[in-house]
Design a protein around this motif. Structure first.
Motif, PDB file in Angstrom:
ATOM      1  N   SER A  38      10.559  17.332  -1.554  1.00 16.76           N
ATOM      2  CA  SER A  38      10.931  16.594  -0.781  1.00 16.76           C
ATOM      3  C   SER A  38      11.700  16.957   0.451  1.00 16.76           C
ATOM      4  N   SER A  47       7.622  12.404  -0.276  1.00 18.22           N
ATOM      5  CA  SER A  47       8.713  11.661  -1.015  1.00 18.22           C
ATOM      6  C   SER A  47       8.690  11.724  -2.445  1.00 18.22           C
ATOM      7  N   VAL A  87      11.607  10.800   2.946  1.00 21.85           N
ATOM      8  CA  VAL A  87      11.944   9.428   2.097  1.00 21.85           C
ATOM      9  C   VAL A  87      10.545   8.577   2.135  1.00 21.85           C
ATOM     10  N   GLU A  88       9.801   9.013   2.987  1.00 22.13           N
ATOM     11  CA  GLU A  88       8.376   8.257   2.907  1.00 22.13           C
ATOM     12  C   GLU A  88       7.612   9.088   3.337  1.00 22.13           C
ATOM     13  N   ASP A 140      15.641  15.307   3.650  1.00 21.55           N
ATOM     14  CA  ASP A 140      14.714  15.069   2.416  1.00 21.55           C
ATOM     15  C   ASP A 140      13.722  13.858   2.895  1.00 21.55           C
TER      16      ASP A 140
END
Length: 729
Positions: free
Chosen positions: A204, A199, A177-178, A175
């Motif tokens: 994502s 994200s 995350v940023e 996934d």
């Protein structure tokens, strides 16, 4: 490093952000089945078919195991008492078994071809693993430098963070995350158009082996090496994880029972034959048994199931089990998310509508402030709209306490020590934006009193936006300890996809009721439903509401299908009989569903249902044909065997076959050839058109029942004319 690039909702929310847009106006071709059988496929599948002759494998299909035992027995008899007739019977019985294994092997070879393509997407690359993860970033904040170390992708573990930049391959399932990036998923989906992965939303999830085309993302690994999505896809399409479905098991029990009945009938036939003076050779009795048992459907049963899953793979849908494909054919109720399914996806903020004496600038500033904690595309579109009109940045003031949007609260906002630029540094300031009912509950918690004129104007604005098919988001604020007040409404615009009404008409013709599920208010939901042609609506739905609806339908004896892509859809996807998760969705959704659509097109549920129905119809049609075949072969063989002793049977000897030997051999040859003839149909599937159950049953009986009766009479007679020319038969 530069700050992360924010994509405009007009890009991220467009159809091309997920897959290439359709150019056919939303209409799909009827499900006609797979590709024609070619000699190249037969040659490549032949080694696998020979390996399947192993009795330890054949015993799993009792009907064909009996045929194989019969072939072995006739071979031994031919060795013991050599003769042209004996060797011809033995050869054709072995060919019958080989045709059965070949049908299954051809079906599996298609899956293996798909697996070869998927293996090309599996690249054991290096990964830049994060050594000291930075704090999670908020929307609009600065991205710090991240310390990484290069490691082999095979060493990554669940929870590891990796940095992937433009031109690099994503080393494993995970996934984002940023960050936000365009990703090339053509190795998995076959679609050349890049997709947006970012994200904080339902898009994502990323798949190992895909390539980042732009920007930089930080990915949290969610699957260990060897258990990635592509690994599971390869195992499934190769058939290594395919298990018999309940219908297949039930039909197998029926076929086994019929085989036992015919075995007892043939075994007891010899004493009567001896008593009547017409003792039959053991070779003839074995051949008779093979001809009477339901070899046609027994040989093709496995191939039909494998081909059904293969037809889904051809349409970029991965079924986790044959049970899911079958269930799709029996679906009664279809649940569809509004956003991204019935409509194009991300709703966009188009305007702000203030209430009372509130100015547009005041409402716009409050709407932007309350949206900074909202990581949904809709929340970001509010920020972009206000920034485009007023200018400014999306930075949060120092000391801000964010209230992120969630499916349960349906509201976002921020709490500040003081309103920015208000001149009251000691006065706390809170602002909220969300669904009308959610903001109303928040207002009540602050003991707010909305003036009657403002309440009336607000209701008119909400009703007007809803009736237009848009989504109204109410914005309210509270200063200090004073009661909160309503500022106005943000108008989110949604667009129904072209051709949706025609697709829902198709489902209705199949006897399937469609239910649109949305978090919008009922007025908005009904407006969209009326435009799209949906049968029913579940408005202001929470994850618990979706789950409860599915359970109610199932308790009423109905099978439910649902498509979803978000983590909040996971419980409902797991509960549904057919849960289709979007490949663009979260890992939780893909784990919960029993199908994954690689194209992330929720409307493909129509094709999935058609393929499921086609699978059931094909199996039923060929079962009908096989049983009818057996009846015809009974009339072909038995009169020829006993007419010399019982002249009365001459009435039943309608084909006037040359001799008992030619009758038996012709039936055995026909038994093998009909399997070969039906292999393409079992792989392609019977063509499906939306129709009632009565119409389908009538067509099944007339075409395949009557055809199954007539074909053996014609085929065996023609073969008898040829067989009778063979010396020694």
């Amino acid at each position: 490093m530069s700050a992360p690039v924010r994509t405009s909702p007009t890009v991220a929310g467009s159809p091309s952000s997920r897959t290439a847009p359709r150019t056919d106006g939303g209409h799909r071709r009827p499900v006609r089945g797979g590709r024609a059988l070619t000699w190249a496929q037969v040659r490549s599948a032949l080694p696998g078919a020979l390996r399947k002759l192993d009795p330890r494998r054949m015993v799993r299909t009792p009907v064909m195991f009996v045929v194989e035992v019969g072939a072995a027995a006739t071979t031994l008899l031919a060795v013991a008492e050599p003769g042209v007739f004996a060797w011809w019977v033995a050869a054709w019985l072995w060919l019958t078994v080989l045709c059965a294994t070949l049908a299954e092997s051809v079906a599996e070879s298609r899956g293996k071809a798909q697996a070869s393509t998927l293996r090309a997407a599996q690249q054991h690359t290096t990964a830049r693993k994060v050594v000291a993860p930075a704090e999670p970033l908020r929307y609009g904040s600065r991205r710090a430098e991240i310390e990484t170390t290069v490691v082999p992708s095979a060493t990554l573990r669940v929870g590891d963070l990796v940095v992937v930049e433009a031109g690099e391959t994503i080393p494993g399932d995970g996934d984002v995350v940023e960050g936000v990036a365009a990703v090339d998923e053509s190795a998995v989906t076959g679609e050349s158009a890049p997709v947006i992965r970012e994200s904080g939303g339902d898009r994502s999830a990323v798949t190992g082996g895909t390539v980042v085309l732009s920007d930089r993302v930080v990915v949290r690994i969610t699957a260990p090496t060897g258990s990635t999505f592509v690994d599971r896809m390869i195992a499934l399409v190769e058939g290594s994880e395919r298990r018999r479905t309940p219908n297949e098991t039930a039909l197998d029990v029926l076929l086994t029972s019929l085989t036992i009945v015919f075995l007892l009938a043939v075994a007891t036939l010899q004493p009567f034959a001896v008593y009547s003076g017409a003792r039959q050779p053991l070779l003839v009795l074995v051949a008779l048994l093979v001809c009477l048992v339901p070899t046609t459907i027994g040989a093709l049963l496995s191939a039909i199931g494998i081909a059904g899953m293969d037809r889904l793979v051809q349409r970029n849908v991965l079924a986790m089990s044959g049970r899911a494909v079958e269930a799709a054919g029996d679906v009664d109720v279809l649940l569809l998310d509004k956003t991204g399914t019935v409509t194009y996806g991300n709703r966009r903020a188009t305007r702000v509508l203030p209430v009372g004496a509130v100015t547009e600038a005041e409402l716009a500033r409050a709407a932007r402030l309350s949206s900074l904690a909202d990581e949904t595309p809709e929340g970001r579109s509010v920020v972009d709209l206000v920034d485009a009109v007023l200018g400014g940045s999306a930075e949060l003031p120092p000391g801000a306490e964010q209230v992120p949007f969630s499916a349960q609260t349906r509201m976002s906002g921020v709490d500040l020590d003081a309103e920015p630029g208000a001149g009251h540094p000691g006065e706390p300031y809170r602002v909220r934006k969300g669904a009308g009912s959610a903001v109303r509950a928040w207002l009540q918690s602050t003991e707010a009193h909305v003036p009657a004129a403002d309440a009336e104007e607000l209701a008119a604005l909400v009703d007007g936006v809803s009736r237009s098919g848009g989504t109204p988001l109410v914005v309210a604020e509270q200063r200090g300890e004073r009661p909160a007040r309503v500022l106005g409404v943000v108008h989110l615009k949604d667009v129904v996809k072209e051709g949706m009404r025609e697709r829902f008409d198709e489902l209705r013709a199949m006897g399937i009721r469609t239910v649109m599920v949305t978090g919008d208010n009922r007025v908005t939901a009904q407006a969209i439903a009326a435009e799209a042609g949906v049968d029913d609506v579940l408005a202001e739905a929470t994850p618990e509401d979706k789950l409860a609806l599915i359970r109610r339908e199932q308790e009423g004896g109905r099978l439910v299908a649902m498509a979803g892509d978000g983590t909040n859809d996971a419980p409902a996807l797991a509960q549904a009989d057919v849960g289709v998760a979007m490949n663009s969705g979260t890992s939780a959704a893909k784990e919960a569903g029993n199908m994954v659509d690689l194209d992330s097109d929720p409307t493909k549920l129509i094709e999935i249902v058609q393929i499921g129905k086609q699978l059931l119809i094909t199996r039923g049609a060929l079962t009908t044909f096989s049983v009818a075949n057996d009846v015809a072969k009974y009339f072909a063989i038995l009169p020829a065997m006993f007419v010399g002793v019982f002249p009365q049977l001459d009435v039943l000897d309608v084909m006037r076959l040359a001799s008992p030997e030619s009758a038996v051999l012709s039936a055995v040859v026909f038994n093998a050839l009909i399997i070969v003839a039906l292999v393409p149909l079992s792989l392609r599937g019977v063509r499906y058109r939306p129709a009632s159950a009565a119409v389908l049953l009538r067509r099944n009986l007339l075409l395949y029942g009557l055809g199954g009766l007539v074909a053996p009479f014609v085929g065996i007679k023609l073969l008898d004319l040829l067989v009778s020319l063979i010396p020694g038969v």
